[in-house]
Design a protein around this motif. Structure first.
Motif, PDB file in Angstrom:
ATOM      1  N   GLN A 116      -2.138  16.917  -1.307  1.00 39.42           N
ATOM      2  CA  GLN A 116      -2.276  17.029   0.140  1.00 39.42           C
ATOM      3  C   GLN A 116      -3.135  15.898   0.686  1.00 39.42           C
ATOM      4  O   GLN A 116      -2.858  15.351   1.767  1.00 39.42           O
ATOM      5  N   ALA A 117      -4.203  15.561  -0.097  1.00 35.16           N
ATOM      6  CA  ALA A 117      -5.062  14.458   0.332  1.00 35.16           C
ATOM      7  C   ALA A 117      -4.277  13.147   0.360  1.00 35.16           C
ATOM      8  O   ALA A 117      -4.427  12.340   1.281  1.00 35.16           O
ATOM      9  N   VAL A 118      -3.430  12.949  -0.660  1.00 33.90           N
ATOM     10  CA  VAL A 118      -2.606  11.729  -0.685  1.00 33.90           C
ATOM     11  C   VAL A 118      -1.625  11.736   0.484  1.00 33.90           C
ATOM     12  O   VAL A 118      -1.401  10.701   1.130  1.00 33.90           O
ATOM     13  N   GLU A 119      -1.059  12.920   0.753  1.00 35.11           N
ATOM     14  CA  GLU A 119      -0.145  13.017   1.893  1.00 35.11           C
ATOM     15  C   GLU A 119      -0.882  12.715   3.192  1.00 35.11           C
ATOM     16  O   GLU A 119      -0.352  12.010   4.069  1.00 35.11           O
ATOM     17  N   GLU A 167       4.103  10.252  -6.678  1.00 35.17           N
ATOM     18  CA  GLU A 167       5.025  10.629  -7.745  1.00 35.17           C
ATOM     19  C   GLU A 167       4.268  11.110  -8.981  1.00 35.17           C
ATOM     20  O   GLU A 167       4.655  12.096  -9.622  1.00 35.17           O
ATOM     21  N   ILE A 168       3.168  10.402  -9.326  1.00 40.86           N
ATOM     22  CA  ILE A 168       2.352  10.819 -10.478  1.00 40.86           C
ATOM     23  C   ILE A 168       1.779  12.213 -10.249  1.00 40.86           C
ATOM     24  O   ILE A 168       1.789  13.069 -11.142  1.00 40.86           O
ATOM     25  N   LEU A 169       1.283  12.439  -9.051  1.00 44.55           N
ATOM     26  CA  LEU A 169       0.725  13.751  -8.727  1.00 44.55           C
ATOM     27  C   LEU A 169       1.808  14.820  -8.779  1.00 44.55           C
ATOM     28  O   LEU A 169       1.556  15.954  -9.212  1.00 44.55           O
ATOM     29  N   ASP A 170       3.009  14.467  -8.346  1.00 43.33           N
ATOM     30  CA  ASP A 170       4.118  15.434  -8.427  1.00 43.33           C
ATOM     31  C   ASP A 170       4.385  15.814  -9.884  1.00 43.33           C
ATOM     32  O   ASP A 170       4.585  16.988 -10.208  1.00 43.33           O
ATOM     33  N   LYS A 171       4.390  14.791 -10.773  1.00 44.18           N
ATOM     34  CA  LYS A 171       4.605  15.065 -12.193  1.00 44.18           C
ATOM     35  C   LYS A 171       3.461  15.904 -12.754  1.00 44.18           C
ATOM     36  O   LYS A 171       3.680  16.831 -13.543  1.00 44.18           O
ATOM     37  N   MET A 172       2.218  15.571 -12.359  1.00 39.44           N
ATOM     38  CA  MET A 172       1.068  16.344 -12.826  1.00 39.44           C
ATOM     39  C   MET A 172       1.155  17.778 -12.343  1.00 39.44           C
ATOM     40  O   MET A 172       0.885  18.726 -13.097  1.00 39.44           O
ATOM     41  N   VAL A 173       1.538  17.949 -11.097  1.00 38.46           N
ATOM     42  CA  VAL A 173       1.682  19.305 -10.556  1.00 38.46           C
ATOM     43  C   VAL A 173       2.751  20.067 -11.330  1.00 38.46           C
ATOM     44  O   VAL A 173       2.581  21.239 -11.685  1.00 38.46           O
ATOM     45  N   SER A 174       3.868  19.364 -11.630  1.00 36.00           N
ATOM     46  CA  SER A 174       4.932  20.016 -12.398  1.00 36.00           C
ATOM     47  C   SER A 174       4.445  20.388 -13.796  1.00 36.00           C
ATOM     48  O   SER A 174       4.676  21.514 -14.263  1.00 36.00           O
ATOM     49  N   GLY A 175       3.752  19.426 -14.482  1.00 38.80           N
ATOM     50  CA  GLY A 175       3.235  19.700 -15.831  1.00 38.80           C
ATOM     51  C   GLY A 175       2.223  20.816 -15.841  1.00 38.80           C
ATOM     52  O   GLY A 175       2.277  21.730 -16.680  1.00 38.80           O
ATOM     53  N   VAL A 176       1.288  20.760 -14.926  1.00 35.56           N
ATOM     54  CA  VAL A 176       0.265  21.813 -14.855  1.00 35.56           C
ATOM     55  C   VAL A 176       0.908  23.143 -14.501  1.00 35.56           C
ATOM     56  O   VAL A 176       0.501  24.199 -14.987  1.00 35.56           O
ATOM     57  N   GLY A 177       1.951  23.080 -13.658  1.00 30.03           N
ATOM     58  CA  GLY A 177       2.666  24.310 -13.332  1.00 30.03           C
ATOM     59  C   GLY A 177       3.294  24.922 -14.561  1.00 30.03           C
ATOM     60  O   GLY A 177       3.255  26.147 -14.755  1.00 30.03           O
ATOM     61  N   GLU A 178       3.880  24.073 -15.428  1.00 31.48           N
ATOM     62  CA  GLU A 178       4.460  24.571 -16.679  1.00 31.48           C
ATOM     63  C   GLU A 178       3.387  25.142 -17.589  1.00 31.48           C
ATOM     64  O   GLU A 178       3.581  26.189 -18.227  1.00 31.48           O
ATOM     65  N   MET A 220       0.834  -1.207   0.000  1.00 28.82           N
ATOM     66  CA  MET A 220       0.000   0.000   0.000  1.00 28.82           C
ATOM     67  C   MET A 220       0.863   1.249   0.000  1.00 28.82           C
ATOM     68  O   MET A 220       0.561   2.216  -0.708  1.00 28.82           O
ATOM     69  N   MET A 221       1.931   1.240   0.762  1.00 27.21           N
ATOM     70  CA  MET A 221       2.785   2.408   0.806  1.00 27.21           C
ATOM     71  C   MET A 221       3.469   2.622  -0.544  1.00 27.21           C
ATOM     72  O   MET A 221       3.654   3.755  -0.983  1.00 27.21           O
ATOM     73  N   GLN A 222       3.822   1.515  -1.232  1.00 28.94           N
ATOM     74  CA  GLN A 222       4.394   1.652  -2.570  1.00 28.94           C
ATOM     75  C   GLN A 222       3.381   2.261  -3.526  1.00 28.94           C
ATOM     76  O   GLN A 222       3.723   3.142  -4.333  1.00 28.94           O
ATOM     77  N   ASP A 223       2.133   1.795  -3.445  1.00 26.99           N
ATOM     78  CA  ASP A 223       1.075   2.368  -4.292  1.00 26.99           C
ATOM     79  C   ASP A 223       0.898   3.855  -4.004  1.00 26.99           C
ATOM     80  O   ASP A 223       0.765   4.674  -4.927  1.00 26.99           O
ATOM     81  N   LEU A 224       0.875   4.203  -2.734  1.00 27.94           N
ATOM     82  CA  LEU A 224       0.703   5.610  -2.368  1.00 27.94           C
ATOM     83  C   LEU A 224       1.895   6.440  -2.838  1.00 27.94           C
ATOM     84  O   LEU A 224       1.724   7.584  -3.278  1.00 27.94           O
ATOM     85  N   GLU A 225       3.081   5.865  -2.767  1.00 28.93           N
ATOM     86  CA  GLU A 225       4.256   6.589  -3.244  1.00 28.93           C
ATOM     87  C   GLU A 225       4.182   6.799  -4.753  1.00 28.93           C
ATOM     88  O   GLU A 225       4.541   7.868  -5.259  1.00 28.93           O
ATOM     89  N   GLN A 226       3.705   5.765  -5.492  1.00 31.22           N
ATOM     90  CA  GLN A 226       3.553   5.913  -6.940  1.00 31.22           C
ATOM     91  C   GLN A 226       2.527   6.989  -7.265  1.00 31.22           C
ATOM     92  O   GLN A 226       2.742   7.824  -8.152  1.00 31.22           O
ATOM     93  N   VAL A 227       1.405   6.962  -6.552  1.00 35.38           N
ATOM     94  CA  VAL A 227       0.375   7.994  -6.756  1.00 35.38           C
ATOM     95  C   VAL A 227       0.952   9.363  -6.456  1.00 35.38           C
ATOM     96  O   VAL A 227       0.714  10.340  -7.179  1.00 35.38           O
TER      97      VAL A 227
END
Length: 525
Positions: free
Chosen positions: A255-258, A58-69, A49-56
């Protein structure tokens, strides 16, 4: 009779004994196996579960970065479009000014053309007047000729004045003709200039109008471009706003994932704590039911019980979480040993019974010997519940045991060894700091960091009451306290053989033969 051969009854007892040992060993193995399985499953589930949450995450981090761009690009586009729109607004304003000036120029040229037309009309009038002057000059010339003829007719003497007048008229006519010719040339030149101006002015007006039309078309085109740029700016602004909203939404998701990770960690931690606690409880009870057979009196058994409990309450680093653990039994004065009796000299019990310290274990060296206890070797019990209130912890403990206080100070033989002889209640103070049930705040609770206090108790066959108090540096919840309720039963089963025989203290000597639960049951019928 062969003394070396066992009877059928003895063999049956042996089989039963061995069967009981086998069942107990099997139960312990099953418990260990289930604990290992639960621990393994919990660890595997937590890791996955923690691996899944970490993957989610990471995906959200990439989405945040992309949307930020995207948001940055939208902001850049909005800034560029806004700047271009500002330039177009300036050009449109200049174009409007040019258009107005062009229109004013056309109007001025039209007025100038009108003035020229008026001058043309005036030149025509001048030409007409000059033609009239020509006629007058010709008439004067004719008049001078006629005067000369008449002067000739009149003779030299009489006609001489006429001749002079005729000559002057002739001269005037000639000069007038010359002047009129000059005026005619000037008027003709003026007419030519006016005609040239009229033609040139018309051409200029036509060009100005043409340029005005071109400027108007350019202004319309600029206005259209400006409108389109406005729409682009509006779209870029909406895109920027949506990008920021989407970025904010993803940030909220992050934040919700965190929070989910945090809650998952708390959940797994609580599960781990629950598992560790259940493991501790199982370990304690497993240890307590395998009590040592060589124990000969209640004091020794109480020490072993308290040591077992104290040594099983450990944190992750293996440190003891109990600051102090103590076991008391209520006894009449004649049952006290010398240590307890010595403590009662200056504080006699009005009821004749004392709550005697049987065993103690704690983080201070002085807390590991009952003889070194200053105030609790033998606590005199008062005659009434009302008087007991001056000892709030004991009063609350007995209330939670749901046993009549008179039953404590005036006991009767308890001939029921079933679960009914136990009390279901327990005393739990989840937060000891500031608790009215534990007065020793500055001397004990605060200096030693006591978080919670837990007490269990029960009834022995003689009618005596036993109480076990645990002072924990880690918080204890009601759920944990419920899980330890069987301590009362385990302690009772460990103490009752010695209570039945009255073997309370080490100084009372050694029992000739081991007192077992079966012997107790047989003795009390």
């Amino acid at each position: 009779m062969n003394m070396g051969k066992k009877t059928r009854e003895e063999q049956s007892c042996d089989f039963e004994r061995e069967g009981w040992k086998f069942e107990r060993r099997l139960m312990l193995e099953l418990i260990d196996s289930s604990q290992n399985l639960v621990e393994s499953s919990l660890s595997s589930y937590k890791t996955g579960m923690m691996q899944d949450l970490e993957q989610v995450s990471e995906i959200l981090d990439k989405m945040v970065s992309g949307v930020g761009e995207v948001a940055d690009a939208a902001d850049t586009l909005l800034s560029a479009v806004t700047a271009q729109k500002g330039h177009l607004d300036s050009i449109a304003a200049g174009q409007t000014s040019i258009d107005k000036n062009s229109q004013s120029g056309v109007e001025a040229m039209e007025e100038f053309s009108l003035s020229i037309e008026n001058l043309g009309e005036l030149s025509l009038l001048l030409k007409a007047m000059i033609a009239d002057n020509h006629d007058i000059a010709e008439q004067l010339h004719l008049l001078s000729i006629n005067g000369s003829i008449e002067a000739a007719r009149a003779g030299t003497v009489v006609g001489a004045p006429f001749k002079v007048v005729a000559q002057e008229i002739s001269n005037l006519s000639t000069k007038a003709g010359e002047i009129i010719s000059q005026q005619e040339d000037s008027v003709n030149h003026i007419g030519e200039v006016i005609e040239s101006l009229t033609s040139g002015n018309k051409e200029i007006v036509d060009r100005i109008k043409s340029n005005g039309a071109t400027i108007a078309e350019a202004a319309a085109s600029i206005q259209n471009i400006n409108n389109e740029m406005g729409q682009i700016a509006s779209g870029a602004e909406e895109l920027s706003a949506i990008s920021h909203q989407f970025s904010a939404a993803i940030s909220q998701m992050q934040q919700a994932v965190e929070r989910l990770q945090e809650n998952a960690n708390k959940f797994f931690l609580s599960l781990q704590n629950e598992f560790d606690f259940n493991k501790t409880v199982t370990s304690i009870f497993t240890k307590l039911i395998t009590r040592p057979e060589e124990t000969t009196n209640m004091e020794e058994m109480a020490k072993w019980i308290i040591d077992t409990i104290y040594n099983h309450f450990l944190d992750e680093q293996g440190n003891h979480t109990l600051a102090l653990a103590r076991l008391f039994v209520s006894l009449p004065e004649e049952k006290l040993d010398s240590t307890a009796a010595q403590a009662t000299k200056n504080k006699q019990s009005a009821s004749g019974r004392y709550l005697c310290l049987m065993a103690t274990k704690g983080s201070e060296e002085a807390w590991n010997e009952r003889a070194r206890s200053v105030h609790h070797k033998a606590i005199p019990l008062p005659r009434s519940q009302q008087e007991l209130e001056i000892m709030p912890m004991l009063a609350e403990m007995f209330r939670n045991m749901k046993v009549n206080y008179q039953r404590i100070i005036s006991p009767v033989i308890n001939d029921d060894l079933s679960a009914a002889s136990l009390t279901d209640g327990y005393m739990l103070v989840e937060e000891t700091v500031g608790s009215r049930f534990i007065p020793a705040q500055d001397d004990f609770i605060k200096p030693y960091g006591i978080a919670s206090e837990l007490g269990y108790g029960g009834i022995l066959p003689s009618g005596a009451i036993f109480t076990c108090f645990l002072f924990s540096k880690s918080p204890i919840s009601h759920h944990m306290a419920d899980g330890l309720r069987l301590l009362s039963s385990a302690i009772q089963q460990a103490l009752l053989p010695f209570d039945l025989k009255g073997l309370y203290w080490e100084e009372h000597g050694v029992v000739p033969e081991l007192v077992t639960t079966a012997a107790v049951t047989e003795a009390i019928g």
